[in-house]
Design a protein around this motif. Structure first.
Motif, PDB file in Angstrom:
ATOM      1  N   ALA A 240      28.071 106.828  53.203  1.00 20.57           N
ATOM      2  CA  ALA A 240      27.508 105.671  53.904  1.00 20.57           C
ATOM      3  C   ALA A 240      27.008 106.074  55.292  1.00 20.57           C
ATOM      4  O   ALA A 240      25.954 105.600  55.751  1.00 20.57           O
ATOM      5  N   GLN A 241      27.739 106.971  55.963  1.00 20.69           N
ATOM      6  CA  GLN A 241      27.340 107.401  57.311  1.00 20.69           C
ATOM      7  C   GLN A 241      26.141 108.347  57.277  1.00 20.69           C
ATOM      8  O   GLN A 241      25.430 108.477  58.274  1.00 20.69           O
ATOM      9  N   ALA A 242      25.940 109.012  56.132  1.00 15.93           N
ATOM     10  CA  ALA A 242      24.837 109.988  56.038  1.00 15.93           C
ATOM     11  C   ALA A 242      23.541 109.365  55.534  1.00 15.93           C
ATOM     12  O   ALA A 242      22.533 110.059  55.390  1.00 15.93           O
ATOM     13  N   ALA A 243      23.556 108.075  55.265  1.00 17.82           N
ATOM     14  CA  ALA A 243      22.386 107.422  54.663  1.00 17.82           C
ATOM     15  C   ALA A 243      21.117 107.679  55.469  1.00 17.82           C
ATOM     16  O   ALA A 243      21.130 107.698  56.703  1.00 17.82           O
ATOM     17  N   ARG A 244      20.015 107.899  54.750  1.00 16.80           N
ATOM     18  CA  ARG A 244      18.728 108.184  55.382  1.00 16.80           C
ATOM     19  C   ARG A 244      17.698 107.132  54.958  1.00 16.80           C
ATOM     20  O   ARG A 244      17.825 106.520  53.895  1.00 16.80           O
TER      21      ARG A 244
ATOM     22  N   GLU B 106      34.455 121.298  56.322  1.00 13.86           N
ATOM     23  CA  GLU B 106      34.394 119.843  56.465  1.00 13.86           C
ATOM     24  C   GLU B 106      32.951 119.367  56.273  1.00 13.86           C
ATOM     25  O   GLU B 106      32.037 119.825  56.975  1.00 13.86           O
ATOM     26  N   MET B 107      32.745 118.480  55.325  1.00 12.58           N
ATOM     27  CA  MET B 107      31.400 117.930  55.110  1.00 12.58           C
ATOM     28  C   MET B 107      31.245 116.707  56.009  1.00 12.58           C
ATOM     29  O   MET B 107      31.880 115.676  55.784  1.00 12.58           O
ATOM     30  N   THR B 108      30.418 116.842  57.009  1.00 17.34           N
ATOM     31  CA  THR B 108      30.204 115.764  57.972  1.00 17.34           C
ATOM     32  C   THR B 108      28.985 114.944  57.573  1.00 17.34           C
ATOM     33  O   THR B 108      28.136 115.400  56.792  1.00 17.34           O
ATOM     34  N   PRO B 109      28.851 113.735  58.106  1.00 17.34           N
ATOM     35  CA  PRO B 109      27.635 112.956  57.833  1.00 17.34           C
ATOM     36  C   PRO B 109      26.362 113.713  58.225  1.00 17.34           C
ATOM     37  O   PRO B 109      25.347 113.608  57.525  1.00 17.34           O
ATOM     38  N   ALA B 110      26.416 114.482  59.330  1.00 16.47           N
ATOM     39  CA  ALA B 110      25.217 115.226  59.748  1.00 16.47           C
ATOM     40  C   ALA B 110      24.838 116.276  58.715  1.00 16.47           C
ATOM     41  O   ALA B 110      23.653 116.446  58.379  1.00 16.47           O
ATOM     42  N   LYS B 111      25.828 116.997  58.199  1.00 14.07           N
ATOM     43  CA  LYS B 111      25.522 118.012  57.174  1.00 14.07           C
ATOM     44  C   LYS B 111      24.982 117.350  55.904  1.00 14.07           C
ATOM     45  O   LYS B 111      24.015 117.828  55.302  1.00 14.07           O
ATOM     46  N   LEU B 112      25.630 116.263  55.488  1.00 16.84           N
ATOM     47  CA  LEU B 112      25.185 115.599  54.258  1.00 16.84           C
ATOM     48  C   LEU B 112      23.780 115.038  54.434  1.00 16.84           C
ATOM     49  O   LEU B 112      22.961 115.070  53.508  1.00 16.84           O
ATOM     50  N   SER B 113      23.481 114.551  55.617  1.00 16.60           N
ATOM     51  CA  SER B 113      22.127 114.051  55.878  1.00 16.60           C
ATOM     52  C   SER B 113      21.100 115.174  55.731  1.00 16.60           C
ATOM     53  O   SER B 113      19.986 114.957  55.241  1.00 16.60           O
ATOM     54  N   ILE B 114      21.474 116.383  56.134  1.00 20.45           N
ATOM     55  CA  ILE B 114      20.583 117.534  55.973  1.00 20.45           C
ATOM     56  C   ILE B 114      20.342 117.819  54.495  1.00 20.45           C
ATOM     57  O   ILE B 114      19.215 118.122  54.069  1.00 20.45           O
TER      58      ILE B 114
ATOM     59  N   THR C 231      22.026 125.181  60.660  1.00 19.42           N
ATOM     60  CA  THR C 231      21.086 125.967  59.877  1.00 19.42           C
ATOM     61  C   THR C 231      21.447 125.796  58.421  1.00 19.42           C
ATOM     62  O   THR C 231      22.605 125.929  58.043  1.00 19.42           O
ATOM     63  N   VAL C 232      20.461 125.466  57.630  1.00 21.26           N
ATOM     64  CA  VAL C 232      20.724 125.242  56.211  1.00 21.26           C
ATOM     65  C   VAL C 232      19.903 126.242  55.415  1.00 21.26           C
ATOM     66  O   VAL C 232      18.760 126.534  55.747  1.00 21.26           O
ATOM     67  N   GLU C 233      20.519 126.809  54.393  1.00 23.17           N
ATOM     68  CA  GLU C 233      19.876 127.836  53.591  1.00 23.17           C
ATOM     69  C   GLU C 233      19.898 127.404  52.129  1.00 23.17           C
ATOM     70  O   GLU C 233      20.832 127.711  51.400  1.00 23.17           O
ATOM     71  N   PRO C 234      18.905 126.631  51.693  1.00 19.48           N
ATOM     72  CA  PRO C 234      18.882 126.201  50.303  1.00 19.48           C
ATOM     73  C   PRO C 234      18.415 127.323  49.398  1.00 19.48           C
ATOM     74  O   PRO C 234      17.579 128.147  49.791  1.00 19.48           O
ATOM     75  N   ALA C 235      18.961 127.390  48.199  1.00 18.64           N
ATOM     76  CA  ALA C 235      18.579 128.448  47.272  1.00 18.64           C
ATOM     77  C   ALA C 235      18.685 127.940  45.848  1.00 18.64           C
ATOM     78  O   ALA C 235      19.566 127.156  45.525  1.00 18.64           O
ATOM     79  N   PRO C 236      17.795 128.375  44.953  1.00 20.22           N
ATOM     80  CA  PRO C 236      17.873 127.950  43.560  1.00 20.22           C
ATOM     81  C   PRO C 236      18.978 128.688  42.805  1.00 20.22           C
ATOM     82  O   PRO C 236      19.509 129.692  43.271  1.00 20.22           O
ATOM     83  N   ILE C 237      19.306 128.198  41.617  1.00 21.82           N
ATOM     84  CA  ILE C 237      20.359 128.798  40.807  1.00 21.82           C
ATOM     85  C   ILE C 237      19.903 130.151  40.271  1.00 21.82           C
ATOM     86  O   ILE C 237      18.740 130.390  40.039  1.00 21.82           O
ATOM     87  N   SER C 238      20.840 131.054  40.104  1.00 23.51           N
ATOM     88  CA  SER C 238      20.603 132.330  39.440  1.00 23.51           C
ATOM     89  C   SER C 238      21.926 132.767  38.854  1.00 23.51           C
ATOM     90  O   SER C 238      22.964 132.138  39.076  1.00 23.51           O
ATOM     91  N   ASP C 239      21.918 133.836  38.049  1.00 26.53           N
ATOM     92  CA  ASP C 239      23.166 134.296  37.440  1.00 26.53           C
ATOM     93  C   ASP C 239      24.208 134.615  38.500  1.00 26.53           C
ATOM     94  O   ASP C 239      25.403 134.459  38.282  1.00 26.53           O
ATOM     95  N   SER C 240      23.727 135.093  39.667  1.00 26.36           N
ATOM     96  CA  SER C 240      24.676 135.487  40.702  1.00 26.36           C
ATOM     97  C   SER C 240      25.199 134.302  41.506  1.00 26.36           C
ATOM     98  O   SER C 240      26.119 134.452  42.295  1.00 26.36           O
TER      99      SER C 240
END
Length: 358
Positions: free
Chosen positions: A136-140, A102-110, A13-22
């Motif tokens: 290299a492993q996360a390439a899309r 740990e940043m895995t290729p699957a997470k980076l691909s997301i 599950t990925v939760e992207p969010a924009p920048i804010s002061d907090s």
């Protein structure tokens, strides 16, 4: 409170969010927790980029369902779908993802997949070369990989161990600099920035001569990329982590390097007045001093920056125990802007008779 959009994807599950002061404290926390972090991924560096470079920050935050978090420092120019995004912008170091897990290729691909959904003409990411395998492993599909080569010193074992891995000729040149009376001053005050920038302008002209580029054009291009105000802003934002090493011979500045200190150190600029430096080999004493400082500060690696295809640069860096690290920049564009830009650059270089550094 950071607004969150939840996107289930590939078991995460990925939760992207924009920048804010907090959100800046979260960014700083991830920066401190990630052992691969470089100074150019810090929030303080981002403020220098926005203040001196005219970019806007648009970091992308992620939370994965294993509890780990990540941020991709991102900088943009333009608006809406006409904007372009970098991590980091050109001539501002290395970027890429920071994470407390740990940043895995699957997470980076997301992360990359999420970027593809943002309104933009394109993205360009120049990650830490030491993470090349992960990227290299996360390439899309749709992402272009541009081959690069950097040199990096592993600081394991402390300075005595690192010094033991210097090649004999490096030791010879360091002793020659010491016997020549070269003295090193380290700091970040404006007087040192003045001296460094004067040397940088001399170097721009020298590099132009070697590359068969008109000096006026090279100087204009170099000062547009690296005006003095840029370094003053860097020093203001980075504090003691912005370290200028200036070598003096008979009281006059003959060479200087800029090194950013953090969990990993980054030698990011160098300049020399060859006429004044003569055969003093001041550049070797500068590097040895900065590498020793990096060891004392607990840095795990000392990045010596982009080497490209230059055999002379590779030889110089390898004398300090640096090893070549092939890696890639990654680019994703909705229009072939980079291809057109590359064509224009190659055309101008062909007209000028431009030669890459040997």
């Amino acid at each position: 409170m950071i607004p969150i959009t939840t996107v289930p994807c590939s078991g995460y599950t990925v939760e992207p969010a924009p920048i804010s002061d907090s959100s800046e404290p979260i960014w700083r926390d991830l920066f401190c927790r990630d052992g691969t972090a470089l100074p150019s991924q810090s929030p303080e560096w981002a403020r220098a980029v926005t203040d001196a470079g005219g970019f806007r920050t648009l970091p992308q935050f992620f939370k994965f369902d294993d509890g780990s978090r990540a941020v991709l420092p991102l900088f943009v120019k333009g608006a809406g779908r006409l904007r372009y995004a970098w991590s980091p912008p050109p001539a501002w170091g290395f970027g890429g993802v920071l994470s407390d897990g740990e940043m895995t290729p699957a997470k980076l691909s997301i992360v990359l997949e999420q970027l593809e959904t943002l309104p933009s003409l394109g993205f360009k990411i120049r990650p830490n070369p030491l993470t090349a395998g992960l990227w290299a492993q996360a390439a899309r599909p749709g992402w272009s990989a541009i081959d690069r080569c950097a040199h990096v010193i592993d600081l394991a074992g402390g300075f005595l161990a690192v010094r033991g891995r210097f090649r004999p000729n490096a030791g010879t040149y360091i002793r020659r600099a010491q016997k020549s009376g070269v003295e090193i001053e380290v700091g970040n005050h404006e007087g040192l920035i003045d001296e460094f920038h004067r040397l940088l302008q001399l170097s721009l002209v020298r590099w132009a001569r070697k590359q068969h580029e008109p000096a006026v054009l090279a100087r204009m291009r170099g000062l547009r990329r690296d005006p003095k105000a840029k370094f003053i802003t860097m020093a203001s934002q980075m504090g003691d982590r912005f370290r200028l090493y200036v070598a003096r011979l008979n009281g006059r500045a003959v060479a200087a390097i800029l090194v950013l200190m953090g969990q990993q150190a980054h030698y990011t600029r160098g300049a020399v007045d060859e006429a004044l430096a003569g055969e003093s080999r001041a550049a070797y004493l500068l590097q040895a001093t900065a590498i020793e400082d990096a060891c004392r500060f607990g840095c795990t690696h000392y990045h010596m920056g982009e080497t490209g295809n230059s055999a002379s640069l590779a030889q110089f860096k390898s004398r300090f125990g640096a090893v070549a690290v092939p890696y890639c920049e990654y680019r994703y564009e909705t229009l072939p802007l980079a291809r057109l830009d590359g064509l224009a650059r190659r055309t101008v270089k062909r007209i000028l008779g431009f030669r890459d550094a040997p």
